[in-house]
Design a protein around this motif. Structure first.
Motif, PDB file in Angstrom:
ATOM      1  N   SER A 204       0.806  -1.227   0.000  1.00  0.00           N
ATOM      2  CA  SER A 204       0.000   0.000   0.000  1.00  0.00           C
ATOM      3  C   SER A 204       0.837   1.275   0.000  1.00  0.00           C
ATOM      4  O   SER A 204       0.410   2.304  -0.515  1.00  0.00           O
ATOM      5  CB  SER A 204      -0.939   0.002   1.213  1.00  0.00           C
ATOM      6  OG  SER A 204      -1.830  -1.083   1.151  1.00  0.00           O
ATOM      7  N   LYS A 215       0.820   7.805  -7.062  1.00  0.00           N
ATOM      8  CA  LYS A 215      -0.500   7.275  -7.404  1.00  0.00           C
ATOM      9  C   LYS A 215      -1.242   6.725  -6.194  1.00  0.00           C
ATOM     10  O   LYS A 215      -2.452   6.486  -6.261  1.00  0.00           O
ATOM     11  CB  LYS A 215      -0.374   6.176  -8.454  1.00  0.00           C
ATOM     12  CG  LYS A 215       0.343   4.932  -7.966  1.00  0.00           C
ATOM     13  CD  LYS A 215       0.404   3.869  -9.053  1.00  0.00           C
ATOM     14  CE  LYS A 215       1.096   2.596  -8.557  1.00  0.00           C
ATOM     15  NZ  LYS A 215       1.145   1.558  -9.604  1.00  0.00           N
ATOM     16  N   GLU A 216      -0.538   6.512  -5.083  1.00  0.00           N
ATOM     17  CA  GLU A 216      -1.166   5.920  -3.905  1.00  0.00           C
ATOM     18  C   GLU A 216      -2.268   6.820  -3.351  1.00  0.00           C
ATOM     19  O   GLU A 216      -2.089   8.045  -3.246  1.00  0.00           O
ATOM     20  CB  GLU A 216      -0.122   5.651  -2.820  1.00  0.00           C
ATOM     21  CG  GLU A 216       0.756   4.441  -3.070  1.00  0.00           C
ATOM     22  CD  GLU A 216       1.861   4.694  -4.073  1.00  0.00           C
ATOM     23  OE1 GLU A 216       2.538   3.733  -4.465  1.00  0.00           O
ATOM     24  OE2 GLU A 216       2.060   5.870  -4.447  1.00  0.00           O
ATOM     25  N   SER A 217      -3.373   6.213  -2.981  1.00  0.00           N
ATOM     26  CA  SER A 217      -4.487   6.922  -2.350  1.00  0.00           C
ATOM     27  C   SER A 217      -5.083   6.021  -1.281  1.00  0.00           C
ATOM     28  O   SER A 217      -4.764   4.831  -1.206  1.00  0.00           O
ATOM     29  CB  SER A 217      -5.552   7.296  -3.386  1.00  0.00           C
ATOM     30  OG  SER A 217      -6.118   6.135  -3.973  1.00  0.00           O
ATOM     31  N   LEU A 248     -12.868   3.230  -1.171  1.00  0.00           N
ATOM     32  CA  LEU A 248     -11.644   3.233  -1.971  1.00  0.00           C
ATOM     33  C   LEU A 248     -11.768   4.133  -3.192  1.00  0.00           C
ATOM     34  O   LEU A 248     -10.843   4.856  -3.554  1.00  0.00           O
ATOM     35  CB  LEU A 248     -11.300   1.807  -2.415  1.00  0.00           C
ATOM     36  CG  LEU A 248     -10.968   0.813  -1.314  1.00  0.00           C
ATOM     37  CD1 LEU A 248     -10.619  -0.536  -1.913  1.00  0.00           C
ATOM     38  CD2 LEU A 248      -9.820   1.322  -0.452  1.00  0.00           C
ATOM     39  N   ARG A 249     -12.937   4.088  -3.823  1.00  0.00           N
ATOM     40  CA  ARG A 249     -13.160   4.915  -5.006  1.00  0.00           C
ATOM     41  C   ARG A 249     -13.157   6.407  -4.639  1.00  0.00           C
ATOM     42  O   ARG A 249     -12.610   7.232  -5.374  1.00  0.00           O
ATOM     43  CB  ARG A 249     -14.493   4.529  -5.645  1.00  0.00           C
ATOM     44  CG  ARG A 249     -14.875   5.332  -6.852  1.00  0.00           C
ATOM     45  CD  ARG A 249     -14.034   4.998  -8.061  1.00  0.00           C
ATOM     46  NE  ARG A 249     -14.464   5.807  -9.189  1.00  0.00           N
ATOM     47  CZ  ARG A 249     -13.694   6.137 -10.207  1.00  0.00           C
ATOM     48  NH1 ARG A 249     -12.460   5.711 -10.250  1.00  0.00           N
ATOM     49  NH2 ARG A 249     -14.162   6.861 -11.198  1.00  0.00           N
ATOM     50  N   PHE A 252      -9.585   7.482  -4.151  1.00  0.00           N
ATOM     51  CA  PHE A 252      -8.920   7.647  -5.439  1.00  0.00           C
ATOM     52  C   PHE A 252      -9.286   8.983  -6.066  1.00  0.00           C
ATOM     53  O   PHE A 252      -8.427   9.706  -6.584  1.00  0.00           O
ATOM     54  CB  PHE A 252      -9.302   6.503  -6.389  1.00  0.00           C
ATOM     55  CG  PHE A 252      -8.875   6.746  -7.813  1.00  0.00           C
ATOM     56  CD1 PHE A 252      -7.572   6.488  -8.213  1.00  0.00           C
ATOM     57  CD2 PHE A 252      -9.768   7.265  -8.740  1.00  0.00           C
ATOM     58  CE1 PHE A 252      -7.167   6.728  -9.524  1.00  0.00           C
ATOM     59  CE2 PHE A 252      -9.381   7.518 -10.048  1.00  0.00           C
ATOM     60  CZ  PHE A 252      -8.070   7.246 -10.439  1.00  0.00           C
ATOM     61  N   LYS A 255      -7.516  12.043  -4.499  1.00  0.00           N
ATOM     62  CA  LYS A 255      -6.116  12.159  -4.929  1.00  0.00           C
ATOM     63  C   LYS A 255      -6.032  12.490  -6.415  1.00  0.00           C
ATOM     64  O   LYS A 255      -5.243  13.355  -6.840  1.00  0.00           O
ATOM     65  CB  LYS A 255      -5.401  10.839  -4.633  1.00  0.00           C
ATOM     66  CG  LYS A 255      -3.894  10.877  -4.816  1.00  0.00           C
ATOM     67  CD  LYS A 255      -3.220  11.672  -3.716  1.00  0.00           C
ATOM     68  CE  LYS A 255      -1.709  11.688  -3.900  1.00  0.00           C
ATOM     69  NZ  LYS A 255      -1.104  10.379  -3.604  1.00  0.00           N
ATOM     70  N   HIS A 256      -6.846  11.827  -7.216  1.00  0.00           N
ATOM     71  CA  HIS A 256      -6.812  12.001  -8.670  1.00  0.00           C
ATOM     72  C   HIS A 256      -7.179  13.429  -9.065  1.00  0.00           C
ATOM     73  O   HIS A 256      -6.652  13.967 -10.047  1.00  0.00           O
ATOM     74  CB  HIS A 256      -7.765  11.004  -9.331  1.00  0.00           C
ATOM     75  CG  HIS A 256      -7.772  11.067 -10.825  1.00  0.00           C
ATOM     76  ND1 HIS A 256      -6.690  10.686 -11.588  1.00  0.00           N
ATOM     77  CD2 HIS A 256      -8.731  11.483 -11.706  1.00  0.00           C
ATOM     78  CE1 HIS A 256      -6.972  10.845 -12.867  1.00  0.00           C
ATOM     79  NE2 HIS A 256      -8.200  11.330 -12.971  1.00  0.00           N
ATOM     80  N   ARG A 398     -11.931   3.539 -11.783  1.00  0.00           N
ATOM     81  CA  ARG A 398     -10.576   3.181 -11.350  1.00  0.00           C
ATOM     82  C   ARG A 398     -10.429   3.278  -9.834  1.00  0.00           C
ATOM     83  O   ARG A 398     -11.072   4.103  -9.180  1.00  0.00           O
ATOM     84  CB  ARG A 398      -9.553   4.099 -11.998  1.00  0.00           C
ATOM     85  CG  ARG A 398      -9.378   3.913 -13.490  1.00  0.00           C
ATOM     86  CD  ARG A 398      -8.443   4.970 -14.055  1.00  0.00           C
ATOM     87  NE  ARG A 398      -7.136   4.927 -13.398  1.00  0.00           N
ATOM     88  CZ  ARG A 398      -6.202   5.877 -13.539  1.00  0.00           C
ATOM     89  NH1 ARG A 398      -6.470   6.937 -14.273  1.00  0.00           N
ATOM     90  NH2 ARG A 398      -5.044   5.767 -12.937  1.00  0.00           N
ATOM     91  N   LEU A 399      -9.564   2.416  -9.290  1.00  0.00           N
ATOM     92  CA  LEU A 399      -9.219   2.481  -7.879  1.00  0.00           C
ATOM     93  C   LEU A 399      -7.762   2.934  -7.687  1.00  0.00           C
ATOM     94  O   LEU A 399      -7.372   3.342  -6.602  1.00  0.00           O
ATOM     95  CB  LEU A 399      -9.412   1.122  -7.203  1.00  0.00           C
ATOM     96  CG  LEU A 399     -10.839   0.617  -7.123  1.00  0.00           C
ATOM     97  CD1 LEU A 399     -10.889  -0.758  -6.477  1.00  0.00           C
ATOM     98  CD2 LEU A 399     -11.745   1.579  -6.370  1.00  0.00           C
ATOM     99  N   ARG A 400      -6.964   2.831  -8.745  1.00  0.00           N
ATOM    100  CA  ARG A 400      -5.547   3.256  -8.658  1.00  0.00           C
ATOM    101  C   ARG A 400      -5.127   3.821  -9.995  1.00  0.00           C
ATOM    102  O   ARG A 400      -5.663   3.437 -11.022  1.00  0.00           O
ATOM    103  CB  ARG A 400      -4.628   2.080  -8.300  1.00  0.00           C
ATOM    104  CG  ARG A 400      -4.885   1.495  -6.918  1.00  0.00           C
ATOM    105  CD  ARG A 400      -3.756   0.654  -6.423  1.00  0.00           C
ATOM    106  NE  ARG A 400      -2.578   1.449  -6.118  1.00  0.00           N
ATOM    107  CZ  ARG A 400      -1.518   0.954  -5.470  1.00  0.00           C
ATOM    108  NH1 ARG A 400      -1.467  -0.300  -5.082  1.00  0.00           N
ATOM    109  NH2 ARG A 400      -0.458   1.711  -5.222  1.00  0.00           N
TER     110      ARG A 400
END
Length: 400
Positions: A204, A215-217, A248-249, A252, A255-256, A398-400
């Motif tokens: 993680s 890219k980690e969230s 999780l979404r 993401f 962060k995204h 997307r999750l990552r």
């Protein structure tokens, strides 16, 4: 030994050493960087806030058929000190006494001068998951500058929100997660959750979350705290209507979309018993883990195979002789080091490292079971509602 057997032995031994090398490299990297994750038990996060007569945090608690846990959750929130909060509890189509318990505690809270409102959902609109709908509904009525989404089985320390607010102020964060402390009462629970802490510790890379270029969230349902204006700018949970892994979404997307995300340890500030017994864990994985792989059969099977090879392979290969045991011993040493580090946050004894390959096999079984059950049902069955697979795939981002 035939030439084929000798060749096979060399291939397996080489693979074993490659896996051992990967375990060593990732574990040492993790142990070097994990201390960079802040710990909210640090005294600097306990400083008093200026008095406020308006809520600073709106705490949103969705629940369906949570009669066994909702009272303890709400009472722990009402015991919060040093921070003015409003609590919005959502009774999402419960068939048990969840709604009645919420209303009773709300009446007590009102008499004590505290803010606890109850919303009742009697029908789920088309195109929504029950939980995302409940949270979106409550968020539209929230008034505080911070929103905290949590679950109906979470127990809060009375200083948790004070420390969280001090942390986000110090970090100038838009979104934060406190890693919850798991309440574990059986051998099976400790074995499986120790596996997740071990594999999560090296994969993680939580220490990279503050880096806007990484890219980690992260996000967890137990403690998902976000600025209200950021939540609304992102489109809220209306944008995640049919997402099984809404936490999780959501993480993401934070962060995204370039917002400042942070994560912190804080032993016993936020506690949860994620599942009751080994059977309960398997049941939760059945609901969630096909969704982790975005409901793709090929990806799920490949990931399951790689997980087995990476986590159990070196130990299975020990049957091939002493030479095969050396890489397995090195992997075990890395696990001992990881478990020893995490023990300060989880209380899972270091010796559970020896159960890691057994837990890995059980998790792989549960992932494959998640796929098979979801395909057989034609969707995800949860809390009495079947969510069609076609709709879930259509809305799986997307999750990552």
């Amino acid at each position: 030994m035939t030439h084929f057997e000798m060749y096979l032995h060399i291939v397996v031994l080489t693979l074993d050493w490659l896996i051992a090398f990967l375990w060593t490299a990732t574990t040492l990297t993790a142990l070097r960087n994990l201390p960079r994750i802040p710990d909210l038990l640090d005294d600097r996060y306990a400083k008093a806030l200026p008095p406020s007569h308006v809520p600073l945090i709106s705490v949103i608690v969705p629940g369906r058929d949570e009669a066994e846990s909702i009272e303890a959750c709400l009472r722990s929130l009402l015991a919060i000190e040093s921070v003015t909060i409003e609590i919005i509890a959502v009774d999402d189509r419960s068939a048990d006494a969840t709604g009645e318990i919420m209303e009773r505690i709300a009446a007590e809270a009102q008499a004590a001068g505290k803010i606890l409102r109850v919303l009742h959902v009697t029908e789920l609109p088309s195109g929504w998951m029950g939980k995302t709908h409940a949270m979106a509904l409550a968020a539209r009525q929230a008034s505080a500058p911070w929103l905290l989404f949590t679950d109906a089985d979470i127990l809060f320390h009375n200083g948790a929100l004070l420390r969280a607010l001090n942390f986000v102020e110090a970090e100038r964060a838009d979104h934060m997660v406190i890693l919850p402390t798991l309440i574990l009462k059986s051998f099976g629970e400790r074995m499986i959750m120790a596996f997740f802490q071990g594999i999560g510790g090296i994969s993680s890379r939580f220490w990279r979350i503050p880096d806007p270029k990484a890219k980690e969230s992260i996000c967890v349902g137990a403690f998902n705290m976000v600025r209200a204006d950021i939540y609304r700018a992102m489109g809220g949970f209306e944008a995640l209507r049919m997402e099984v892994l809404e936490d999780l979404r959501f993480g993401f997307e934070v962060k995204h979309q370039g917002f400042r995300q942070r994560v912190a340890f804080g032993r016993d500030l936020v506690r949860v018993r994620w599942a009751v017994g080994l059977a309960g864990i398997i049941r939760n994985i059945t609901k969630n883990f096909f969704a982790v792989f975005r409901f793709r059969v090929g990806l799920t099977l490949i990931a399951s195979m790689l997980l087995f090879v990476f986590c159990a392979g070196p130990f299975v290969a020990c049957a091939g002789g002493l030479a095969m045991c050396i890489p397995a011993a090195l992997v075990l040493l890395m696990l001992v080091l990881l478990y020893r580090y995490y023990r300060r946050y989880t209380s899972i004894a270091t010796y559970y490292a020896i159960t890691f390959p057994v837990a890995a096999c059980l998790v792989v079984y549960a992932i494959v079971r998640s796929m098979v059950v979801t395909l057989a049902r034609g969707g995800v069955q949860w809390r009495g509602t079947l969510y069609p697979l076609a709709e879930l795939r259509k809305n799986a981002g997307r999750l990552r």
